[in-house]
Every structure is written in structure tokens, then in C-alpha cells.
Design an enzyme around this catalytic site. Structure first.
Site, PDB file in Angstrom:
ATOM      1  N   GLU A 169      21.242  13.896  -0.722  1.00  7.23           N
ATOM      2  CA  GLU A 169      21.874  13.779   0.598  1.00  7.23           C
ATOM      3  C   GLU A 169      20.745  13.795   1.613  1.00  7.23           C
ATOM      4  OE1 GLU A 169      25.112  16.497   1.112  1.00  7.23           O
ATOM      5  OE2 GLU A 169      25.267  16.704  -1.043  1.00  7.23           O
ATOM      6  N   CYS A 203      21.709  16.736  10.167  1.00  6.03           N
ATOM      7  CA  CYS A 203      21.594  15.364   9.667  1.00  6.03           C
ATOM      8  C   CYS A 203      22.669  14.492  10.294  1.00  6.03           C
ATOM      9  CB  CYS A 203      21.710  15.338   8.159  1.00  6.03           C
ATOM     10  SG  CYS A 203      23.132  16.240   7.596  1.00  6.03           S
TER      11      CYS A 203
HETATM   12  P1  NAD Z   1      12.345  17.868   3.421  1.00  2.00           P
HETATM   13  O1  NAD Z   1      12.664  16.629   2.666  1.00  2.00           O
HETATM   14  O2  NAD Z   1      11.006  17.989   4.012  1.00  2.00           O
HETATM   15  O3  NAD Z   1      12.525  19.135   2.462  1.00  2.00           O
HETATM   16  C1  NAD Z   1      13.711  19.384   1.750  1.00  2.00           C
HETATM   17  C2  NAD Z   1      13.394  20.222   0.521  1.00  2.00           C
HETATM   18  O4  NAD Z   1      12.600  19.449  -0.385  1.00  2.00           O
HETATM   19  C3  NAD Z   1      12.594  21.477   0.803  1.00  2.00           C
HETATM   20  O5  NAD Z   1      13.090  22.521   0.015  1.00  2.00           O
HETATM   21  C4  NAD Z   1      11.188  21.085   0.375  1.00  2.00           C
HETATM   22  O6  NAD Z   1      10.413  22.195  -0.009  1.00  2.00           O
HETATM   23  C5  NAD Z   1      11.482  20.200  -0.820  1.00  2.00           C
HETATM   24  N1  NAD Z   1      10.404  19.277  -1.198  1.00  2.00           N
HETATM   25  C6  NAD Z   1       9.454  18.712  -0.399  1.00  2.00           C
HETATM   26  N2  NAD Z   1       8.635  17.919  -1.133  1.00  2.00           N
HETATM   27  C7  NAD Z   1       9.077  17.969  -2.414  1.00  2.00           C
HETATM   28  C8  NAD Z   1       8.666  17.352  -3.632  1.00  2.00           C
HETATM   29  N3  NAD Z   1       7.629  16.526  -3.685  1.00  2.00           N
HETATM   30  N4  NAD Z   1       9.370  17.621  -4.754  1.00  2.00           N
HETATM   31  C9  NAD Z   1      10.438  18.436  -4.726  1.00  2.00           C
HETATM   32  N5  NAD Z   1      10.872  19.053  -3.612  1.00  2.00           N
HETATM   33  C10 NAD Z   1      10.197  18.826  -2.460  1.00  2.00           C
HETATM   34  O7  NAD Z   1      13.505  18.020   4.506  1.00  2.00           O
HETATM   35  P2  NAD Z   1      13.677  19.162   5.631  1.00  2.00           P
HETATM   36  O8  NAD Z   1      12.681  18.931   6.705  1.00  2.00           O
HETATM   37  O9  NAD Z   1      13.725  20.509   5.001  1.00  2.00           O
HETATM   38  O10 NAD Z   1      15.159  18.831   6.172  1.00  2.00           O
HETATM   39  C11 NAD Z   1      15.431  17.904   7.152  1.00  2.00           C
HETATM   40  C12 NAD Z   1      15.955  16.607   6.541  1.00  2.00           C
HETATM   41  O11 NAD Z   1      17.108  16.873   5.753  1.00  2.00           O
HETATM   42  C13 NAD Z   1      16.397  15.584   7.572  1.00  2.00           C
HETATM   43  O12 NAD Z   1      15.967  14.308   7.207  1.00  2.00           O
HETATM   44  C14 NAD Z   1      17.934  15.666   7.500  1.00  2.00           C
HETATM   45  O13 NAD Z   1      18.591  14.503   7.946  1.00  2.00           O
HETATM   46  C15 NAD Z   1      18.148  15.943   6.071  1.00  2.00           C
HETATM   47  N6  NAD Z   1      19.462  16.556   5.811  1.00  2.00           N
HETATM   48  C16 NAD Z   1      20.454  15.821   5.243  1.00  2.00           C
HETATM   49  C17 NAD Z   1      21.710  16.388   5.021  1.00  2.00           C
HETATM   50  C18 NAD Z   1      22.840  15.597   4.401  1.00  2.00           C
HETATM   51  O14 NAD Z   1      23.825  16.203   3.992  1.00  2.00           O
HETATM   52  N7  NAD Z   1      22.771  14.279   4.326  1.00  2.00           N
HETATM   53  C19 NAD Z   1      21.943  17.702   5.413  1.00  2.00           C
HETATM   54  C20 NAD Z   1      20.908  18.422   6.000  1.00  2.00           C
HETATM   55  C21 NAD Z   1      19.667  17.850   6.184  1.00  2.00           C
END
Ligand code: NAD
Length: 590
Positions: A169, A203
Site C-alpha cells: 500500500e 497517504c
Molecule cells: P518508507 O517507504 O520510507 O518506509 C516504510 C517502511 O519501509 C519503514 O518501516 C522503513 O523502515 C521500511 N523500509 C525502508 N527501506 C526498506 C528496504 N529496503 N527494505 C525493507 N523495508 C524498508 O515510507 P514512510 O516515509 O515511512 O511513509 C510515508 C509513505 O507511506 C508515503 O509515501 C505514504 O503515501 C505511504 N503510505 C501509504 C499508505 C496506504 O495505505 N496506501 C498509508 C500510509 C502511508
């Protein structure tokens, strides 16, 4: 029950760690509780160990912006489906995650079944995704990281020889369109909430407001006026509407974007930063005028709203441009004209559509939440299909035959197979009868709001087969769900010999799949063939495309079936039916 009873402790952590306002912190706890109750009710009603087999061990990777709700939602779903869980919260918000896990264990989740693994994404997250013992990954976060995870998972299969499921997501480029029949004060109220609540760090948050040019000056003047009523400040003060953004780095990125837009000549309206906020990571609510959807770059994850004017006769083009961003998460429409509601909601690609209301705060079980394209793979969180993605086998597929709609192309295809004496007739007939195409449900919600949940075709399904039987079954599955079938050039093409024109519209052939766009993949094959195609799909730019794979013998012996629900897109539509106010005659302006 325990989370509700300890609301204050959870709120304090959420406010301290994620900088959320008090009202948002209450919302987080409520949503976490809703997820727990919703998934529990679903398994109690319809799951048994015999009919619903779990994947095994599921990795849950969550973002900081809903550090309790999304974290708990993922964990609750994976556990409810019978899996063991390794949960990795965002590095910014480990404390609230630790508290949630401690409470789940205290409430009776067996030790050993749920583990918290806090740490950086690039090391801990990456190691978890890479580990062969992870049988499924649930990820919520940025589109970029979702792509990295897809690439990692493409290199292996689960012990049952199937692709490792990834539920991703991701981000959005969410628009709200208001035409000249909309009520300006209502538009302004809903826009302020949608764009600036949670400092725009949702998001679902509104990123681009599209105003019909006849009302643009008036609405914009009111919006800029109303903006000054928002109070920016410490999130632990009740009067605060907009708190800080998550980190100094995020502040720098968003401020840099605003400066660049200002320097490029865009009109920018921004609230001043109050004295008390000088030392925090605050970005004041900001409105930036743009001339075209194409001027937007990626998702700006903060309190930044773009405003665009459009001419009424360009409404359709505008919707196509919004779809053209590739994201399809939330969308809002303000209008009093029923015909416009019908036309626009049909055309827009977004997974969650809101009419005459704000576009945030989806409620579990009422507005199942999630998008398509660059916004995610589905299934929707807090919806009826979510748990099914976390199973390795289910003998009773959800919504089988619920739509009672038969696509005419599927009927024609079955006639053709019957005429040719194909072995696949019986199974194809069953596929058509089991298809949930056309399924619509009214979901419960508050008075004055209508919430519908429905399934629509995904679009184009790539069929990669090795036997004529396999291809016939794949085409049946694609057509039975209202999709077009694109037959990969490596498949037995004799099946397509002398297609009548009525079918040729729905079935085409791709000599080289590298240059063709498709929305789902059906593969006949396993092992190396599967890994090779998964690797190819992961290397493609654009959205994550979900592949289903079945080995030839399992398909021929009828031991396994393609899951028809994964060939459909879920959509939630929430309509504020009380929006027209007292003057019903306004509803008939055409
Ligand atoms: P992010 O992608 O930077 O991080 C999300 C998670 O992924 C964190 O726990 C991070 O530690 C982990 N991560 C980072 N690199 C990784 C890798 N290489 N392998 C595995 N895990 C890894 O996102 P964020 O800044 O925490 O959140 C904001 C983003 O989330 C925005 O783009 C937002 O739109 C999205 N979001 C989407 C929804 C939805 O339901 N569609 C809901 C909330 C947030």
C-alpha cells in the site's frame, strides 16, 4: 478492549513520537481497535483450519504516519489469518509499536508467534524481506521501497512453489474536483481537512484541488482566508490543528520543494510560522497555484496543496490527466449534479472515491482502503478480501458467483470452446459461473452517508501458457472477470486461430511482452519459469503487477484454480447524501 481502556497511554506515545494532534491520536487508537475487531470477526465467522490455510510466517513493514493503526492493522490481519508475524515498524516510531506488541502479548497472543524487530529499513527491513523463511510481506510506505521489495521477492518462491505474496500500500497524488454547482463553504471546509489534517502526512491527503474556472476566484479567496484560522503548534495542545512534520529532513525536503515552485513563478500562499514554532520541524500550510496536472512531480508528503483551474468542457480531459499520474488512491468530487457524479466516478481510476465530503479518514469495514497502479497492489485494508491474500490455500473463494453478471465475451468464448470440442469446456463454464464480476455491496455507515463497495475489471491480463488447455483456461478467467486477455507470444497460438471479430476485441496477441502494458499476469508454470517472469515483471517501470502461477499438471487435473477475485479491482465510494442541503431543486440543474 485493552487498547480502549489504555487510550491515554497510547495517545501520549503517539503524540510524543509521531507529533500527531490529540484528535488524530484518538483516531489512531480507534482505527487500531477497529482493525482488531474487524479481522477477528471475519475469521470467527467464516475461517476454519481445514478450508483456510495460512502462508506460514509473514513480515509486516509499516510507516511512521499511522504508527499504531497501520502497524496493528497489518499484524492483526496476519495473525487472524493464522500466520506467525515478524513486525518491523518505521525507524521513527518504534516505541508505540513496542507498546502495541506488549499489549497484544499481554492480551493472549502466544509468545513466539509475534515478534517485534525495530530498526532501519535498509538493514533490518531488507534482511527480513530477503530471508527465505518469510512467506509473505505486507508493506505500507513509499512506492520506491515497495519496488525494491518486489525485486527481492521475485528471486524466490514459497515452499509450495508459489510466488511470495506482497501486499503493498503506497503513495498517492490525490485530487478533488469541484464544479460550479458545488457549495463553496462546504468545499473549503472539506479541502482544509483533506489537505492539512495531520500536516498533510496521510497517504490519502489532498494534493491537488481542481476548481472549475467560474468559481475558482471565489473559492480560492475563501480558502486563503480560512487558512488563517488554522492553528499551527505543539501537538499536545488541544487547540492545535496542524502539528510538525515528522523530521528535520522531511521539513527540509518540503520547504525546498515550496521554494523551487516559488522560484519557478507559481503563486504561493503560506501561513506565517508562529513564534512558538521556531524550533520545531514545522511547515506551515501552503497553497501553490499550478496550470496543469503535468506540473506535479512525485508525492509531496506534507501540508502542501496545489490548486488548478479547469474549464467545464475539459472535465473529462482533466480526469484522464489525473489518471495519467499513474497513482490511483483517493479522489474527491464536489457537485450537485447526479449525472456528473455518475460520469466522473465511472472514469476516475482511484480506489477510494468520496463525493461531497472530505477524502481522508477511511473507516474499517465502511470504506475499505487502498489504491491501484502506483498506489498499491490491493487488496484493500479493512475490507473483505484482505485476509484472503494472507492464505496459501482457500477451498471456498470469496464472492464466488456473487456478481451474477456474465461478460458477453466470456459467453462467446465458451461457445467457441464447446464448438471445438475442447477439454476445457467444463472448467471454463465453472469459471464463468464463479466470477464475482459486477459484485456491489452497500456497507453500513452513519446516517447521511452512502457507502458502496464494488469490484471492477482490472483491465488487461497477460496470459502466459505452455499448453492449449492452460491458455484456454487463462483466457476464460480473464474474460469472465470482464478483462481483456493479452496472449503472450510464447503461448500455443493455435488456440487463437480464426477468432471471430466479436472476440478479437477482447483477446489480442503480444509478440513481445516487454513493450505491452498489462494489469495482471496469469502464468502456467512453476520453478525457474516463474522466477524468471517474476524477475522480468519486477524490472519493469511503473506499477507492481501481481502474477498468479499454476503448474501445468495442477491446472490439468483441476487441483488448482486461478483466483478470480485477484483479477478484479476493489473500489469504495462514499457519498455524503445530506450535502445538497435544503434546496432539492438544485439537484436537477443539468
Ligand atoms: P518508507 O517507504 O520510507 O518506509 C516504510 C517502511 O519501509 C519503514 O518501516 C522503513 O523502515 C521500511 N523500509 C525502508 N527501506 C526498506 C528496504 N529496503 N527494505 C525493507 N523495508 C524498508 O515510507 P514512510 O516515509 O515511512 O511513509 C510515508 C509513505 O507511506 C508515503 O509515501 C505514504 O503515501 C505511504 N503510505 C501509504 C499508505 C496506504 O495505505 N496506501 C498509508 C500510509 C502511508
Amino acid at each position: 478492549d485493552m487498547m480502549e481502556a489504555r487510550m491515554a497511554v497510547l495517545m501520549a506515545l503517539i503524540i510524543r513520537e509521531a507529533g500527531k494532534s490529540c484528535a488524530n491520536a484518538v483516531g489512531e487508537v480507534r482505527e487500531a481497535v477497529d482493525f482488531l475487531r474487524y479481522y477477528a470477526a471475519q475469521v470467527e465467522r467464516s475461517f476454519t483450519n481445514e478450508t483456510h490455510r495460512p502462508l506460514g510466517c509473514v513480515v509486516c513493514i509499516s510507516p511512521w504516519n499511522f504508527p499504531l493503526a497501520i502497524f496493528t492493522g497489518q499484524v492483526a490481519a496476519a495473525l487472524a489469518a493464522g500466520n506467525a508475524v515478524l513486525a518491523k515498524p518505521a525507524e521513527e516510531t518504534p516505541l508505540i509499536a513496542a507498546k502495541a506488541v506488549a499489549m497484544l502479548l499481554e492480551a493472549g497472543v502466544p509468545h513466539g508467534v509475534l515478534h517485534l524487530l525495530p530498526g532501519p529499513g535498509a538493514s533490518v527491513g531488507h534482511a527480513l524481506v530477503k530471508d527465505r523463511r518469510a512467506n509473505g510481506v505486507m508493506f505500507t510506505g513509499s512506492t520506491e521501497v515497495a519496488r525494491l521489495i518486489q525485486r527481492e521477492l521475485a528471486a524466490r518462491t514459497n515452499p509450495d512453489g508459489k510466488p511470495v505474496p506482497l501486499v503493498a500500500e503506497t503513495g498517492g497524488q490525490n485530487a478533488l474536483v469541484a464544479d460550479s454547482s458545488a457549495l463553496p463553504e462546504q468545499v473549503v471546509g472539506d479541502v482544509l481537512q483533506s489537505a492539512f489534517d495531520s500536516a498533510g502526512q496521510r497517504c490519502s491527503a489532498l494534493r491537488v484541488l481542481c476548481l472549475q474556472d467560474d468559481i475558482a476566484d471565489e473559492v480560492l479567496a475563501r480558502l486563503n482566508e480560512a487558512l488563517t484560522e488554522l492553528s499551527l503548534g505543539r501537538p499536545d495542545e488541544l487547540a492545535t490543528d496542524v502539528g510538525p512534520v515528522i523530521s528535520a529532513e522531511a521539513m527540509k525536503t518540503i520547504a525546498g520543494y515550496i521554494d523551487a515552485m516559488r522560484a519557478a513563478g507559481h503563486a504561493v500562499t503560506q501561513l506565517p510560522v508562529p513564534d512558538g514554532c521556531a524550533h520545531g520541524t514545522f511547515v506551515p500550510p501552503t497553497v501553490i497555484e499550478i496550470n496543469a496536472v503535468a506540473e506535479l512531480s512525485g508525492e509531496v508528503f506534507g501540508p502542501v496543496l496545489h490548486v488548478l483551474r479547469f474549464r467545464r468542457d475539459r472535465l473529462e480531459r482533466l480526469i484522464d490527466e489525473i489518471n495519467g499520474t499513474g497513482y490511483a488512491l483517493t479522489f474527491g468530487l464536489h457537485t450537485r449534479i447526479d449525472e456528473t457524479i455518475e460520469r466522473v466516478t465511472r472514469r476516475i481510476a482511484a480506489g477510494n472515491v468520496y463525493v461531497n465530503r472530505n477524502i481522508i479518514g477511511a473507516v474499517v469495514g465502511v470504506q475499505p482502503f487502498g489504491g491501484h497502479g502506483l498506489s498499491g497492489t490491493g487488496p484493500k485494508a479493512g475490507g473483505p478480501l484482505y485476509l484472503h491474500r494472507l492464505l496459501s490455500a482457500v477451498s471456498d473463494p470469496p464472492f464466488a458467483g456473487a456478481g451474477r453478471q456474465v461478460a458477453s465475451a466470456a459467453r462467446l468464448w465458451l461457445d467457441r470452446l464447446t464448438a471445438s470440442g475442447s477439454r476445457a469446456v467444463a472448467i471454463c463454464d465453472e469459471i464463468i459461473r464463479m466470477s464475482p464480476l459486477g459484485m456491489v455491496q452497500e456497507l453500513p455507515g452513519p446516517v447521511g452517508e452512502r457507502n458502496r463497495y464494488l469490484l471492477r475489471p482490472r483491465g488487461d491480463v497477460l496470459c502466459v501458457a505452455v499448453t492449449p488447455f492452460g491458455l484456454e483456461v487463462q483466457i476464460s478467467a480473464a474474460l469472465a472477470t470482464g478483462n481483456r486477455a493479452i496472449v503472450d507470444g510464447s503461448s500455443p497460438l493455435s488456440v487463437l486461430h480464426a477468432l471471430p471479430v466479436e472476440l478479437a476485441e477482447h483477446i489480442s496477441m503480444a509478440r513481445s511482452r516487454a513493450h505491452v502494458r498489462f494489469d495482471a499476469v496469469l502464468l502456467e508454470g512453476d520453478g525457474d519459469v516463474q522466477r524468471q517472469l517474476a524477475g522480468e515483471l519486477a524490472a519493469r517501470p511503473g506499477p507492481i503487477v501481481v502474477m498468479q502461477a499454476i503448474a501445468s499438471d495442477a491446472l490439468a487435473e483441476g487441483r488448482e484454480r486461478y483466483r478470480l477475485e485477484w483479477l478484479l479491482k476493489e473500489r469504495s465510494i462514499s457519498i455524503n447524501t445530506a450535502a445538497a442541503g435544503g434546496n432539492a431543486s438544485l439537484m436537477s440543474i443539468g
